[in-house]
Design an enzyme around this catalytic site. Structure first.
Site, PDB file in Angstrom:
ATOM      1  N   SER A 127       0.623  -1.323  -0.318  1.00  0.00           N
ATOM      2  CA  SER A 127      -0.317  -0.338   0.120  1.00  0.00           C
ATOM      3  C   SER A 127       0.578   1.862  -0.193  1.00  0.00           C
ATOM      4  CB  SER A 127      -0.798  -0.414   1.369  1.00  0.00           C
ATOM      5  OG  SER A 127       0.137  -0.331   2.016  1.00  0.00           O
ATOM      6  N   TYR A 168      16.455   3.312  12.807  1.00  0.00           N
ATOM      7  CA  TYR A 168      16.765   2.456  11.349  1.00  0.00           C
ATOM      8  C   TYR A 168      17.087   2.160  10.770  1.00  0.00           C
ATOM      9  CZ  TYR A 168      14.403   4.073   6.570  1.00  0.00           C
ATOM     10  OH  TYR A 168      13.908   3.598   5.413  1.00  0.00           O
ATOM     11  N   VAL A 184       1.994  -6.856  10.472  1.00  0.00           N
ATOM     12  CA  VAL A 184       3.402  -7.322  10.056  1.00  0.00           C
ATOM     13  C   VAL A 184       4.116  -7.969  12.015  1.00  0.00           C
ATOM     14  CG1 VAL A 184       4.284  -6.805   7.899  1.00  0.00           C
ATOM     15  CG2 VAL A 184       5.326  -6.043  10.415  1.00  0.00           C
ATOM     16  N   ASN A 202       9.285  -5.319   2.164  1.00  0.00           N
ATOM     17  CA  ASN A 202       9.390  -3.673   1.855  1.00  0.00           C
ATOM     18  C   ASN A 202       8.521  -2.803   3.515  1.00  0.00           C
ATOM     19  OD1 ASN A 202       9.253  -1.809   0.271  1.00  0.00           O
ATOM     20  ND2 ASN A 202       7.320  -1.706   0.626  1.00  0.00           N
TER      21      ASN A 202
HETATM   22  P1  NDP Z   1       5.172   4.394   3.062  1.00  0.00           P
HETATM   23  O1  NDP Z   1       5.696   4.627   4.029  1.00  0.00           O
HETATM   24  O2  NDP Z   1       4.612   5.161   1.203  1.00  0.00           O
HETATM   25  O3  NDP Z   1       5.101   2.142   2.929  1.00  0.00           O
HETATM   26  C1  NDP Z   1       5.654   2.033   3.961  1.00  0.00           C
HETATM   27  C2  NDP Z   1       4.543   0.751   4.212  1.00  0.00           C
HETATM   28  O4  NDP Z   1       4.994  -0.039   5.526  1.00  0.00           O
HETATM   29  C3  NDP Z   1       3.222   1.029   3.566  1.00  0.00           C
HETATM   30  O5  NDP Z   1       2.575   0.297   3.548  1.00  0.00           O
HETATM   31  C4  NDP Z   1       2.732   0.453   4.750  1.00  0.00           C
HETATM   32  O6  NDP Z   1       1.167  -0.144   5.257  1.00  0.00           O
HETATM   33  C5  NDP Z   1       3.826  -0.564   5.296  1.00  0.00           C
HETATM   34  N1  NDP Z   1       3.706  -0.956   7.376  1.00  0.00           N
HETATM   35  C6  NDP Z   1       4.271  -0.164   7.942  1.00  0.00           C
HETATM   36  N2  NDP Z   1       4.008  -0.629   9.371  1.00  0.00           N
HETATM   37  C7  NDP Z   1       3.395  -2.039   9.324  1.00  0.00           C
HETATM   38  C8  NDP Z   1       2.996  -2.608  10.439  1.00  0.00           C
HETATM   39  N3  NDP Z   1       3.146  -2.446  11.338  1.00  0.00           N
HETATM   40  N4  NDP Z   1       2.400  -4.124   9.213  1.00  0.00           N
HETATM   41  C9  NDP Z   1       2.624  -4.169   8.593  1.00  0.00           C
HETATM   42  N5  NDP Z   1       3.223  -2.700   7.509  1.00  0.00           N
HETATM   43  C10 NDP Z   1       3.534  -1.552   8.136  1.00  0.00           C
HETATM   44  O7  NDP Z   1       7.032   3.632   2.454  1.00  0.00           O
HETATM   45  P2  NDP Z   1       7.838   3.807   1.334  1.00  0.00           P
HETATM   46  O8  NDP Z   1       7.460   3.089   0.152  1.00  0.00           O
HETATM   47  O9  NDP Z   1       9.122   5.045   1.321  1.00  0.00           O
HETATM   48  O10 NDP Z   1       8.987   2.656   1.964  1.00  0.00           O
HETATM   49  C11 NDP Z   1       8.896   1.567   1.317  1.00  0.00           C
HETATM   50  C12 NDP Z   1      10.338   1.012   2.242  1.00  0.00           C
HETATM   51  O11 NDP Z   1      11.539   1.086   1.647  1.00  0.00           O
HETATM   52  C13 NDP Z   1      10.343   0.982   3.538  1.00  0.00           C
HETATM   53  O12 NDP Z   1      10.874  -0.435   4.434  1.00  0.00           O
HETATM   54  C14 NDP Z   1      11.418   1.330   3.775  1.00  0.00           C
HETATM   55  O13 NDP Z   1      12.140   2.013   5.055  1.00  0.00           O
HETATM   56  C15 NDP Z   1      12.689   1.547   2.863  1.00  0.00           C
HETATM   57  N6  NDP Z   1      12.959   2.964   1.836  1.00  0.00           N
HETATM   58  C16 NDP Z   1      12.252   3.595   1.621  1.00  0.00           C
HETATM   59  C17 NDP Z   1      13.244   5.210   1.343  1.00  0.00           C
HETATM   60  C18 NDP Z   1      12.186   6.609   0.870  1.00  0.00           C
HETATM   61  O14 NDP Z   1      13.228   7.504   0.404  1.00  0.00           O
HETATM   62  N7  NDP Z   1      11.074   6.527   0.598  1.00  0.00           N
HETATM   63  C19 NDP Z   1      14.623   4.767   1.564  1.00  0.00           C
HETATM   64  C20 NDP Z   1      15.054   3.733   2.197  1.00  0.00           C
HETATM   65  C21 NDP Z   1      14.782   3.255   2.474  1.00  0.00           C
HETATM   66  P3  NDP Z   1      -0.097   0.598   5.944  1.00  0.00           P
HETATM   67  O15 NDP Z   1       0.343   1.827   5.039  1.00  0.00           O
HETATM   68  O16 NDP Z   1      -1.106  -0.489   4.960  1.00  0.00           O
HETATM   69  O17 NDP Z   1      -0.017   0.966   6.759  1.00  0.00           O
END
Ligand code: NDP
Length: 239
Positions: free
Chosen positions: A10, A150, A60, A85
């Site tokens: 998502s 983090y 998760v 992810n």
């Molecule tokens: P978003 O905040 O857009 O997405 C985070 C996702 O993690 C959401 O789908 C959310 O689900 C899910 N999530 C959070 N907490 C939980 C939980 N307790 N259980 C299940 N699902 C959970 O972040 P990004 O798309 O930017 O990031 C994706 C990954 O990439 C992450 O691991 C992040 O650390 C990593 N990353 C991102 C960077 C960036 O610049 N954007 C840089 C480096 C790494 P929901 O919304 O449905 O609750």
């Protein structure tokens, strides 16, 4: 048709990975936690484009709920591609970091990795083919002020993935980590403005979620069969 689970489907990067894997012909389980509606909308979109996908929702960090949901999916067939992810950040300089901030970030990234990956491993082993790809961060390689929690959580994923790659190599399963730099999603918007991106990134722009998804798509493919135990960073030249 091989089945893929993308946690955090998502979110910004996760959604792009779901689209890419669906375009590559896999059935994709688009996972969400709070934003299940977003996962459902993405599934509708993938199906409208001729792809195959199903929404799935769980926290998760909740081992019992995660295990119950995964058991239900595994009762139908194994899941051979897993993209870990889901992740959060909750930044604070270390002296002021609350214990809850430390624990929650580690709980989602690191314990989430265990809760999701472990139930899928044995069924994957039985098929003698699999891909486990985990999204970490450049912060785990360089360190980042205000992100001790983090960076610790993401760095542990590097070590866990290297160890797991050695356990699973002889079973046709590769285990790799993708460590993005600054990617244009909601998560990075509140942390990096245009000036910070220009200062930190030699390419002077944030990465696009689709660029991360292309790398994940390759690692999931047949062509990447001999790549395992690696941390591959995608960061516009930051390191
Ligand atoms: P978003 O905040 O857009 O997405 C985070 C996702 O993690 C959401 O789908 C959310 O689900 C899910 N999530 C959070 N907490 C939980 C939980 N307790 N259980 C299940 N699902 C959970 O972040 P990004 O798309 O930017 O990031 C994706 C990954 O990439 C992450 O691991 C992040 O650390 C990593 N990353 C991102 C960077 C960036 O610049 N954007 C840089 C480096 C790494 P929901 O919304 O449905 O609750």
């Amino acid at each position: 048709m091989k089945r893929a689970l993308v946690t955090g489907g998502s979110g910004g990067i996760g959604a792009a990975i779901c689209r890419r894997l669906a375009a590559d012909g896999y059935h994709v389980f688009v996972h969400a936690h709070r934003n299940l509606d977003q996962a459902r909308a993405l599934v509708d979109d993938i199906r409208a484009g001729g792809g195959s996908a199903t929404p799935v929702g769980f926290d998760v960090t909740d081992a019992a709920a995660t295990s119950a949901e995964l058991e239900a999916l595994l009762a139908e067939a194994p899941i051979q591609i897993l993209v870990n992810n889901a992740g959060i950040h909750d930044d604070a300089v270390f002296p002021g970091m609350r214990a809850q901030q430390w624990q929650r970030v580690i709980d989602v990234s690191l314990n989430g990795f265990f809760n999701v990956t472990q139930p899928l491993t044995m069924p994957m082993i039985r098929t003698r083919w699999g891909r486990i790809i985990t999204i970490s961060s450049v912060a785990a390689i360089t360190g980042n002020r205000g992100q001790t929690n983090y960076a610790a959580a993401k760095g542990a994923l590097h070590s866990a993935s290297r160890s797991l790659s050695q356990e699973l190599a002889s079973r046709g399963i590769t285990v790799n980590v993708v460590a993005p730099g600054i990617i244009d999603t909601a998560m990075s918007e509140d942390t990096f403005d245009a000036a910070a991106i220009a200062r930190l990134v030699p390419m002077k722009r944030a990465g696009r979620p689709a660029e991360v998804a292309d790398l994940v798509g390759f690692l999931a493919s047949e062509q990447a069969a001999y790549i395992s135990g690696q941390v591959i960073s995608i960061n516009g030249g930051m390191i």
